[in-house]
Design a protein around this motif. Structure first.
Motif, PDB file in Angstrom:
ATOM      1  N   GLY A 200      61.185  32.460 -67.093  1.00  0.00           N
ATOM      2  CA  GLY A 200      60.225  31.808 -67.975  1.00  0.00           C
ATOM      3  C   GLY A 200      60.599  31.944 -69.439  1.00  0.00           C
ATOM      4  O   GLY A 200      60.474  31.002 -70.219  1.00  0.00           O
ATOM      5  N   TRP A 201      61.077  33.123 -69.823  1.00  0.00           N
ATOM      6  CA  TRP A 201      61.429  33.372 -71.227  1.00  0.00           C
ATOM      7  C   TRP A 201      62.711  32.645 -71.624  1.00  0.00           C
ATOM      8  O   TRP A 201      62.762  31.944 -72.627  1.00  0.00           O
ATOM      9  N   ARG A 202      63.757  32.839 -70.824  1.00  0.00           N
ATOM     10  CA  ARG A 202      65.080  32.345 -71.210  1.00  0.00           C
ATOM     11  C   ARG A 202      65.280  30.851 -70.927  1.00  0.00           C
ATOM     12  O   ARG A 202      66.059  30.204 -71.606  1.00  0.00           O
ATOM     13  N   PHE A 203      64.608  30.313 -69.907  1.00  0.00           N
ATOM     14  CA  PHE A 203      64.862  28.922 -69.548  1.00  0.00           C
ATOM     15  C   PHE A 203      63.672  28.018 -69.883  1.00  0.00           C
ATOM     16  O   PHE A 203      63.797  27.107 -70.699  1.00  0.00           O
ATOM     17  N   LEU A 204      62.549  28.286 -69.265  1.00  0.00           N
ATOM     18  CA  LEU A 204      61.412  27.381 -69.426  1.00  0.00           C
ATOM     19  C   LEU A 204      60.869  27.395 -70.849  1.00  0.00           C
ATOM     20  O   LEU A 204      60.634  26.341 -71.443  1.00  0.00           O
ATOM     21  N   GLY A 205      60.683  28.574 -71.423  1.00  0.00           N
ATOM     22  CA  GLY A 205      60.160  28.670 -72.781  1.00  0.00           C
ATOM     23  C   GLY A 205      61.097  28.096 -73.823  1.00  0.00           C
ATOM     24  O   GLY A 205      60.666  27.540 -74.830  1.00  0.00           O
TER      25      GLY A 205
ATOM     26  N   ALA B 173      63.235  25.615 -63.313  1.00  0.00           N
ATOM     27  CA  ALA B 173      62.922  27.040 -63.380  1.00  0.00           C
ATOM     28  C   ALA B 173      62.616  27.590 -61.991  1.00  0.00           C
ATOM     29  O   ALA B 173      63.007  28.717 -61.659  1.00  0.00           O
ATOM     30  N   SER B 174      61.942  26.814 -61.166  1.00  0.00           N
ATOM     31  CA  SER B 174      61.688  27.247 -59.784  1.00  0.00           C
ATOM     32  C   SER B 174      63.003  27.396 -59.021  1.00  0.00           C
ATOM     33  O   SER B 174      63.180  28.350 -58.263  1.00  0.00           O
ATOM     34  N   GLY B 175      63.909  26.459 -59.224  1.00  0.00           N
ATOM     35  CA  GLY B 175      65.220  26.557 -58.583  1.00  0.00           C
ATOM     36  C   GLY B 175      66.004  27.766 -59.060  1.00  0.00           C
ATOM     37  O   GLY B 175      66.669  28.447 -58.273  1.00  0.00           O
ATOM     38  N   ILE B 176      65.922  28.063 -60.354  1.00  0.00           N
ATOM     39  CA  ILE B 176      66.599  29.239 -60.904  1.00  0.00           C
ATOM     40  C   ILE B 176      66.014  30.510 -60.303  1.00  0.00           C
ATOM     41  O   ILE B 176      66.744  31.447 -59.968  1.00  0.00           O
ATOM     42  N   LEU B 177      64.700  30.541 -60.150  1.00  0.00           N
ATOM     43  CA  LEU B 177      64.044  31.706 -59.543  1.00  0.00           C
ATOM     44  C   LEU B 177      64.552  31.931 -58.121  1.00  0.00           C
ATOM     45  O   LEU B 177      64.873  33.057 -57.741  1.00  0.00           O
ATOM     46  N   VAL B 178      64.650  30.877 -57.347  1.00  0.00           N
ATOM     47  CA  VAL B 178      65.151  30.995 -55.975  1.00  0.00           C
ATOM     48  C   VAL B 178      66.598  31.476 -55.981  1.00  0.00           C
ATOM     49  O   VAL B 178      66.968  32.402 -55.243  1.00  0.00           O
TER      50      VAL B 178
ATOM     51  N   ALA C 277      56.225  34.837 -64.304  1.00  0.00           N
ATOM     52  CA  ALA C 277      56.248  36.133 -63.607  1.00  0.00           C
ATOM     53  C   ALA C 277      55.113  36.194 -62.591  1.00  0.00           C
ATOM     54  O   ALA C 277      55.297  36.683 -61.465  1.00  0.00           O
ATOM     55  N   ALA C 278      53.943  35.698 -62.974  1.00  0.00           N
ATOM     56  CA  ALA C 278      52.810  35.679 -62.039  1.00  0.00           C
ATOM     57  C   ALA C 278      53.106  34.773 -60.841  1.00  0.00           C
ATOM     58  O   ALA C 278      52.808  35.130 -59.692  1.00  0.00           O
ATOM     59  N   LEU C 279      53.707  33.614 -61.092  1.00  0.00           N
ATOM     60  CA  LEU C 279      54.078  32.724 -59.990  1.00  0.00           C
ATOM     61  C   LEU C 279      55.097  33.392 -59.070  1.00  0.00           C
ATOM     62  O   LEU C 279      54.972  33.335 -57.848  1.00  0.00           O
ATOM     63  N   ALA C 280      56.084  34.050 -59.649  1.00  0.00           N
ATOM     64  CA  ALA C 280      57.110  34.717 -58.843  1.00  0.00           C
ATOM     65  C   ALA C 280      56.500  35.841 -58.019  1.00  0.00           C
ATOM     66  O   ALA C 280      56.856  36.023 -56.844  1.00  0.00           O
ATOM     67  N   TRP C 281      55.578  36.603 -58.596  1.00  0.00           N
ATOM     68  CA  TRP C 281      54.909  37.667 -57.850  1.00  0.00           C
ATOM     69  C   TRP C 281      54.146  37.069 -56.671  1.00  0.00           C
ATOM     70  O   TRP C 281      54.191  37.596 -55.565  1.00  0.00           O
ATOM     71  N   TRP C 282      53.454  35.958 -56.917  1.00  0.00           N
ATOM     72  CA  TRP C 282      52.682  35.314 -55.848  1.00  0.00           C
ATOM     73  C   TRP C 282      53.610  34.787 -54.746  1.00  0.00           C
ATOM     74  O   TRP C 282      53.315  34.929 -53.564  1.00  0.00           O
TER      75      TRP C 282
ATOM     76  N   GLU D  52      57.685  43.068 -57.413  1.00  0.00           N
ATOM     77  CA  GLU D  52      57.860  43.437 -58.813  1.00  0.00           C
ATOM     78  C   GLU D  52      59.212  42.977 -59.356  1.00  0.00           C
ATOM     79  O   GLU D  52      59.306  42.502 -60.496  1.00  0.00           O
ATOM     80  N   ILE D  53      60.247  43.113 -58.543  1.00  0.00           N
ATOM     81  CA  ILE D  53      61.576  42.662 -58.973  1.00  0.00           C
ATOM     82  C   ILE D  53      61.596  41.144 -59.112  1.00  0.00           C
ATOM     83  O   ILE D  53      62.137  40.604 -60.079  1.00  0.00           O
ATOM     84  N   LEU D  54      60.971  40.465 -58.157  1.00  0.00           N
ATOM     85  CA  LEU D  54      60.899  39.007 -58.238  1.00  0.00           C
ATOM     86  C   LEU D  54      60.091  38.582 -59.462  1.00  0.00           C
ATOM     87  O   LEU D  54      60.433  37.601 -60.130  1.00  0.00           O
ATOM     88  N   ALA D  55      59.039  39.313 -59.791  1.00  0.00           N
ATOM     89  CA  ALA D  55      58.253  39.005 -60.988  1.00  0.00           C
ATOM     90  C   ALA D  55      59.094  39.206 -62.246  1.00  0.00           C
ATOM     91  O   ALA D  55      58.978  38.433 -63.206  1.00  0.00           O
ATOM     92  N   ALA D  56      59.940  40.233 -62.266  1.00  0.00           N
ATOM     93  CA  ALA D  56      60.826  40.444 -63.417  1.00  0.00           C
ATOM     94  C   ALA D  56      61.808  39.287 -63.558  1.00  0.00           C
ATOM     95  O   ALA D  56      62.078  38.819 -64.676  1.00  0.00           O
TER      96      ALA D  56
END
Length: 146
Positions: A49-54, A71-76, A14-19, A39-43
């Motif tokens: 992070g919870w559902r995939f990376l963790g 996980a970075s690709g999923i975020l994008v 979430a911190a990475l996504a916010w940044w 904030e939405i990107l952080a969510a």
């Protein structure tokens, strides 16, 4: 089931996504409304992070790197899908489309237009290095607190 690995992965991603969201904002056009973009990107990052990376941590160091990049690709992907979908709905409320097919086609075009904002190398560098680092951190946390 909640685990320390999922929690740490979710918070750090979430911190990475916010940044990343903070880094993208200067590339938006002047008339673009920012709103709660970061904030939405952080969510989205938290859920990734919870559902995939963790969930996938603990499979070894090579897998940790792959899952971090994934996980970075999923975020994008989800970020583009959510924000282009929001823009498509906003435009459809102004009756800009002749039907749902036209709206969905425009959503794809909007996502492509938004993808252009990701082109600066510092954004991709942060996504790649951040994904690698967080994948390795998730692996370390999983080994420390199984």
């Amino acid at each position: 089931m909640p685990t320390a690995t999922k929690l740490v992965s979710a918070i750090l991603f979430a911190a990475l996504a916010w940044w990343i969201g903070h880094m993208i904002i200067p590339y938006f056009p002047e008339e673009q409304r920012i709103g709660r973009f970061r904030e939405i990107l952080a969510a989205v990052g938290f859920l990734t992070g919870w559902r995939f990376l963790g969930r996938h941590a603990g499979a070894g160091w090579n897998s940790a790197i792959a899952f971090g990049l994934g996980a970075s690709g999923i975020l994008v992907f989800w970020g583009l899908l959510i924000f282009s979908g929001y823009e498509m709905i906003r435009r459809s409320m102004r009756l800009s489309y002749g039907g749902p097919t036209e709206a969905l086609k425009d959503q794809v075009q909007i996502a492509i237009d938004y993808f252009v904002y990701l082109q600066p190398p510092e954004i991709w560098g942060s996504l790649i290095v951040g994904g690698l680092a967080l994948g390795l951190i998730a692996e370390m946390v999983k080994r420390r607190w199984p």
